[in-house]
Write a protein that holds these residues in place. Structure first.
Motif, short mmCIF file in Angstrom:
data_model
loop_
_atom_site.label_atom_id
_atom_site.label_comp_id
_atom_site.label_asym_id
_atom_site.label_seq_id
_atom_site.Cartn_x
_atom_site.Cartn_y
_atom_site.Cartn_z
N TYR A 217 0.73 -1.07 -0.05
CA TYR A 217 0.09 0.11 0.05
C TYR A 217 0.97 1.27 -0.02
O TYR A 217 0.40 2.10 -0.60
N ILE A 218 2.03 1.26 0.66
CA ILE A 218 3.00 2.26 0.50
C ILE A 218 3.25 2.59 -0.90
O ILE A 218 3.30 3.85 -1.49
N ARG A 219 3.59 1.63 -1.63
CA ARG A 219 3.99 1.57 -3.13
C ARG A 219 2.70 2.12 -3.86
O ARG A 219 2.95 2.71 -4.85
N ILE A 220 1.71 1.51 -3.48
CA ILE A 220 0.44 1.93 -4.31
C ILE A 220 0.05 3.38 -4.03
O ILE A 220 -0.26 4.13 -4.98
N ILE A 221 0.28 3.91 -2.84
CA ILE A 221 -0.02 5.36 -2.62
C ILE A 221 1.04 6.25 -3.30
O ILE A 221 0.58 7.27 -3.84
N ILE A 222 2.17 5.77 -3.44
CA ILE A 222 3.24 6.47 -4.07
C ILE A 222 2.80 6.78 -5.52
O ILE A 222 3.04 7.60 -6.16
N THR A 223 2.49 5.62 -6.04
CA THR A 223 2.12 5.49 -7.60
C THR A 223 0.87 6.22 -7.75
O THR A 223 0.82 7.14 -8.72
#
Length: 308
Positions: A217-223
């Protein structure tokens, strides 16, 4: 008078809820309705995923497996809870108690891992859309689901075996199912090794699955933040918002109850929290995961029209 309880013919008495029989019948009606909604909703989801070719994608494959797990997960405890609320029978054999304990924690652990897998699926769909079909191929999806089942059932064998060797000096379990903490309170054996093993097992399962979920989810939010258009951001976030909601509720209550070094003596609080992840979360999951989904709604509509 306390008695030494051992052997598979021994039995316990489940305490249930501290309320009058009037409130028990009210609880019975509410929980029965929620249980029937859970079973019905999950059966509909599994049926649609199996028969509708438009839902032949990794996301719906995982949702179908989650529905199957939750049907089993709720059926391990809720039918006994309903009988308990009627006042007809409060007893459960030692072998039945150990069986319920094993399947409850194994299925719950498998669900933890499956939620993490589903978050990884959303990560691949949002962060690597062009490679999504290549990464999340059918073989990988099947292996991931198999790993969830093995990772759920295998670690819980050891605490169950250790629990079966304990001697118990009381019969009254301060819960509505065979949870670990109230069972340990009844034991007249030394339980330090079992408590430590349970803490390490629960911590490994919850923290591992939650760490994977948090990382994705950290990667998703960054994207999503990098997407230029507001519409694109909203569309991307909407595909994983429901999953994130369920993850927070499920992991939050489970971690609070089970990821503690010492067995909790706050049985009334544990009962309330148990109702959240045993009764409430499973009935909400089909709604927020699937029935808000336009593809699922279209598939249900098509199925109804074809039956006419």
């Amino acid at each position: 008078m306390d008695m030494n309880i051992s052997g598979h013919q021994a039995y316990f008495i489940l305490h249930g809820f501290s309320a009058s029989q009037f409130w028990h019948w009210n609880f019975f009606v509410v929980i029965l309705v929620m249980y029937l909604l859970t079973i019905t909703g999950n059966i509909i989801i599994i049926t649609i995923v199996l028969i509708d070719s438009l839902l032949n994608s990794p996301m719906y494959f995982f949702i179908g497996n989650l529905s199957f797990i939750e049907m089993l997960y709720t059926s391990v405890t809720i039918p006994n809870l309903l009988v308990l609320l009627t006042g007809k029978s409060k007893s459960i054999s030692l072998s039945g108690c150990l069986t319920q304990f094993f399947f409850f924690f194994s299925l719950g652990s498998a669900e933890c891992f499956l939620l993490a897998v589903m978050s990884y699926d959303r990560y691949c769909a949002i962060c690597n859309p062009l490679l999504y079909n290549a990464i999340m191929n059918r073989s990988l999806c099947c292996y991931l689901v198999l790993a969830c089942w093995i990772g759920g059932f295998f670690p819980n064998l050891f605490p169950t075996v250790l629990l079966s060797y304990l001697n118990f000096c009381g019969r009254y379990i301060q819960h509505f199912f065979c949870d670990l903490s109230p069972l340990l309170q009844l034991s007249c054996s030394i339980t330090n090794s079992l408590q430590t093993l349970n803490f390490l097992t629960a911590s490994a399962i919850v923290l591992l699955s939650f760490s994977v979920t948090l990382w994705t989810y950290i990667r998703i939010i960054i994207t999503i933040v990098a997407i230029p258009s507001t519409t694109g951001k909203f569309k991307s976030f909407s595909t994983c918002a429901s999953h994130l909601t369920v993850v927070i509720i499920f992991f939050g209550t489970v971690a609070f109850v089970y990821v503690r070094p010492k067995a909790s003596k706050d049985f009334e609080l544990n009962k309330v929290l148990s109702v959240v992840y045993i009764v409430l979360t499973p009935v909400v999951n089909p709604l927020i995961y699937s029935f808000r989904n336009k593809d699922i709604k279209a598939a249900i509509k098509k199925l109804i029209l074809n039956k006419r």
